[in-house]
Design an enzyme around this catalytic site. Structure first.
Site, PDB file in Angstrom:
ATOM      1  N   CYS A   5     -10.254   0.229   7.713  1.00  0.00           N
ATOM      2  CA  CYS A   5      -9.701   1.541   8.048  1.00  0.00           C
ATOM      3  C   CYS A   5     -10.344   2.676   7.255  1.00  0.00           C
ATOM      4  O   CYS A   5     -10.456   3.799   7.737  1.00  0.00           O
ATOM      5  CB  CYS A   5      -8.197   1.544   7.816  1.00  0.00           C
ATOM      6  SG  CYS A   5      -7.712   0.880   6.210  1.00  0.00           S
TER       7      CYS A   5
ATOM      8  N   GLU B  93       0.856  -1.203   0.000  1.00  0.00           N
ATOM      9  CA  GLU B  93       0.000   0.000   0.000  1.00  0.00           C
ATOM     10  C   GLU B  93       0.883   1.242   0.000  1.00  0.00           C
ATOM     11  O   GLU B  93       0.724   2.151   0.817  1.00  0.00           O
ATOM     12  CB  GLU B  93      -0.895   0.003   1.247  1.00  0.00           C
ATOM     13  CG  GLU B  93      -1.630  -1.303   1.469  1.00  0.00           C
ATOM     14  CD  GLU B  93      -2.433  -1.346   2.759  1.00  0.00           C
ATOM     15  OE1 GLU B  93      -1.881  -0.968   3.806  1.00  0.00           O
ATOM     16  OE2 GLU B  93      -3.593  -1.755   2.714  1.00  0.00           O
TER      17      GLU B  93
HETATM   18  O1  FUB Z   1      -2.296  -0.601   9.301  1.00  0.00           O
HETATM   19  C1  FUB Z   1      -3.471   0.084   9.674  1.00  0.00           C
HETATM   20  C2  FUB Z   1      -4.213   0.558   8.455  1.00  0.00           C
HETATM   21  O2  FUB Z   1      -4.610  -0.550   7.671  1.00  0.00           O
HETATM   22  C3  FUB Z   1      -3.402   1.396   7.509  1.00  0.00           C
HETATM   23  O3  FUB Z   1      -3.389   2.751   7.796  1.00  0.00           O
HETATM   24  C4  FUB Z   1      -4.047   1.115   6.209  1.00  0.00           C
HETATM   25  O4  FUB Z   1      -3.249   1.471   5.129  1.00  0.00           O
HETATM   26  C5  FUB Z   1      -4.315  -0.358   6.307  1.00  0.00           C
HETATM   27  O5  FUB Z   1      -3.186  -1.076   6.013  1.00  0.00           O
HETATM   28 ZN    ZN Z   2      -7.811   2.626   4.680  1.00  0.00          ZN
END
Ligand code: FUB
Ligand code: ZN
Length: 658
Positions: free
Chosen positions: A423, A327
């Site tokens: 999230c 990501e």
């Molecule tokens: O790791 C916590 C949250 O989940 C992150 O901010 C998002 O990118 C997802 O990976």
């Molecule tokens: Zn998110």
């Protein structure tokens, strides 16, 4: 008042039709829908597990808190940061209650605060996974544990809920939590000299400092900011001591410090790299602390990272994070459209970071990016029904590719109701519900209006500003300023980058000198009543990317006002990639009230559709010229795509440029 007026903002009510619809939707539908999700009452409809942290049939987020509070029995369910889904919901509610009071919603939120208080350990610690299933591992594997990330999200929610409703317990929990963290982390002997793998606590502590003025919280935020990247062995040492393969996320162990934006101290960082949301949450805290502390070095670092992102790594829509692998950011000018990640959380946090930059430095470019996010990149994260969400936001999508190409399987063509890793949903709702905080910046005797979102705003000393208009569809903006005490102040208006070539400003019906300073027009105000009219250029722009962006060569994106447009298979012939715009296409703009909850569409006849040649079914032909037919192309706002049938979509369109 004396010569230098110290102005401050008291209240803002959003009146914009466009935003009222979204904000009412969140108040009436999203909040209760999300409440059902975190309480395991609704059906979880994960359309694409590849972009959602895997598949799950329920959330368990409230249940985890109940178990930690001793109100229920069982094991923790979900990710170690599952608690944050509750906290972001609570934060959304905090903002919603200010513009749409609802007793039932408040009762649920009060109940949640009580539950959280019961779940919190006596020393202030709160992370239900560790409390329920691994108390011996608290703060022992920070690379992956998300403990400070989770508590940071609570602190944000606690401050917001306290400020909105006066619930003292909500703030007490936050302070107790921050005290617990302060007791465990810091430069002093006997404390942990380290930080969380996922930043968040930095920005949360800065907000807690603003709410309480307790300097310890600010110092701790600064400690986390300056400590990051100083001890490159910190995570590895902790992992070894905790049992090397005792991972929560095995894939996160070997990625290296770069992924965590912890490969160098921040003052040595030159670009954004690694996990996008981690970088952006970190930089939000960085810019905030830098401002409060007047720390020029930290401010310079925040600038460096912001400029790298905006000038070299941000999509035209404001989306950030080019790859699903981690990501993450990749490298400058690498902006693939059909494999990008553009996580909703990343766009939302880009708005957070940019808001902090703007508070540091009144420059139009910051307002431009906030505008880009709220009307495009972040907004595409939520469906028009308020109950479905995107995790990844591509600029080009094809249902077949998502189904059959493993490298595109993270690209969904329909928003999900929820995610195993949820999230994004409450991140976009908390941004929209707090939009009133994104319209003005006030510094000493200067009020800056940097967004065109119609509103009524009240400042101290009786100053009231009404902004009217039908933005983003119409570029006529009207300000009425009431100034009963004849205060002398300066009113700044951002002139957006897309209108710098053409705009007209009149004060009380008379044209004024339109010299700009960093793309902001400053007007002296001292009369009792002032009327300002602004006409922005609502012509259609063809946007070209820098030639270093390989994927956008010979292509254009279409933008009108702040809205970036896209082409969807629902309105056009597939495959969409066969459309080629003429050299100087002209577009018809039409507002369609019954389409996609009311959108301005664009169409053009200056377009060709490449013909499927008579090639006897051959994949390749030799020396056969391409032929094309005159065609017609319809475009809709990017934020509104994927609200009808699952069809192809693209933002960038080929153009016969030469
Ligand atoms: O790791 C916590 C949250 O989940 C992150 O901010 C998002 O990118 C997802 O990976
Ligand atoms: Zn998110």
């Amino acid at each position: 008042m004396d010569e230098l007026t110290k102005l401050s903002l008291n209240n803002v009510q959003i009146t914009s039709n466009f935003w009222k619809r979204y904000r009412d939707l969140i108040a009436k539908d999203s909040v209760s829908f999300q409440w059902d999700m975190i309480n395991d009452k609704g059906k979880m409809d994960v359309t694409n597990a590849a972009a959602a942290g895997g598949a799950a049939d329920h959330s368990g987020a409230i249940e985890n808190l109940k178990i930690a509070a001793g109100r229920s029995k069982g094991h923790h369910f979900g990710f170690p940061f599952q608690d944050t889904d509750v906290y972001k919901w609570l934060e959304t509610v905090s903002y919603v209650l200010k513009y749409h009071f609802d007793q039932k919603m408040k009762d649920e939120a009060d109940w949640t605060v009580d539950l959280i208080a019961d779940a919190q350990d006596d020393d202030g610690y709160l992370s239900t996974y560790f409390q329920i299933d691994a108390p011996e591992r608290k703060f022992k594997r920070l690379q992956q544990s998300h403990e400070l990330y989770s508590m940071g999200h609570y602190i944000e929610a606690g401050v917001a809920y306290y400020e909105s409703t006066g619930n003292q317990k909500a703030l007490d929990i936050a302070e107790k939590m921050a005290d617990c963290i302060n007791n465990h982390f810091g430069p002093e002997d006997g404390k942990i000299h380290g930080y969380d793998g996922h930043p968040e606590i930095e920005l949360a502590l800065s907000k807690l400092y603003e709410a309480t003025k307790n300097k310890e919280y600010l110092n701790l935020a600064k400690y986390f900011i300056t400590e990051r990247g100083r001890d490159l062995d910190f995570f590895d040492r902790q992992n070894k001591a905790d049992g090397i393969d005792n991972d929560f996320f095995p894939e996160l162990r070997t990625l290296g410090e770069r992924y965590y934006f912890a490969d160098k101290p921040i003052t040595e960082q030159k670009d954004a790299h690694g996990h996008a949301v981690r970088v952006l949450y970190f930089c939000t805290g960085l810019a905030h602390v830098a401002r409060i502390e007047h720390d020029e070095k930290l401010l310079k670092s925040a600038n460096t990272i912001w400029n790298d992102i905006v000038k070299k790594q941000m999509y035209i829509t404001g989306n950030v994070g080019q790859t699903p692998a981690g990501e993450a950011f990749t490298y400058d000018y690498d902006l693939p459209n059909d494999t990008d990640y553009g996580e909703t959380c990343a766009s939302v946090s880009m708005a957070f970071f940019t808001k902090q930059m703007l508070a540091n430095d009144f420059a139009g470019k910051y307002g431009d990016v906030i505008e880009k996010e709220i009307f495009n990149g972040a907004l595409s994260g939520i469906a028009l029904d308020g109950k479905h969400y995107f995790y990844a936001n591509p600029l080009e999508a094809d249902p077949l590719a998502s189904k059959l190409n493993p490298e595109k399987k993270h690209i969904s063509l329909r928003r999900s109701s929820w995610f195993a890793c949820a999230c994004c949903p409450a991140n976009i709702t908390r941004l929209i519900a707090s939009l009133d905080q994104y319209l003005y910046e006030v510094h000493d005797d200067v009020i800056l209006s940097h967004q065109f979102v119609a509103n009524d705003a009240q400042f101290n000393d009786g100053v009231e500003i009404k902004q009217r208009g039908n933005f983003p569809w119409d570029g006529n903006i009207n300000y009425e300023i009431e100034n009963p005490n004849l205060t002398h102040f300066t009113f700044g208006i951002r002139i957006p980058a897309w209108s710098l070539d053409k705009y007209v400003v009149k004060v009380n019906g008379k044209g004024v000198d339109t010299n700009l300073e960093n793309d902001i027009l400053y007007l002296p105000i001292s009369d009792k009543a002032t009327e300002i009219t602004l006409e922005l250029n609502m012509g259609v722009h063809l946007v070209r990317a820098n030639a270093k962006v390989r994927t956008d060569v010979m292509k254009v994106a279409v933008q009108r006002g702040p809205i970036v447009y896209c082409v969807e298979g629902v309105d056009n012939q597939e495959p969409l990639w066969n459309y080629v715009l003429g050299q100087n296409p002209s577009f018809n703009y039409r507002y369609q009230s019954s389409l996609l909850n009311g959108v301005g569409t664009l169409s053009t006849d200056d377009v060709y559709y490449l013909e499927d040649e008579d090639n006897d079914g051959n994949l390749y032909t030799f020396d056969k010229p391409k032929t094309a037919q005159k065609s017609r192309l319809t475009l809709i706002p990017y934020y509104a795509w994927a609200n009808r049938d699952e069809k192809q979509m693209n933002v960038w369109i080929q153009q016969a440029e030469i």
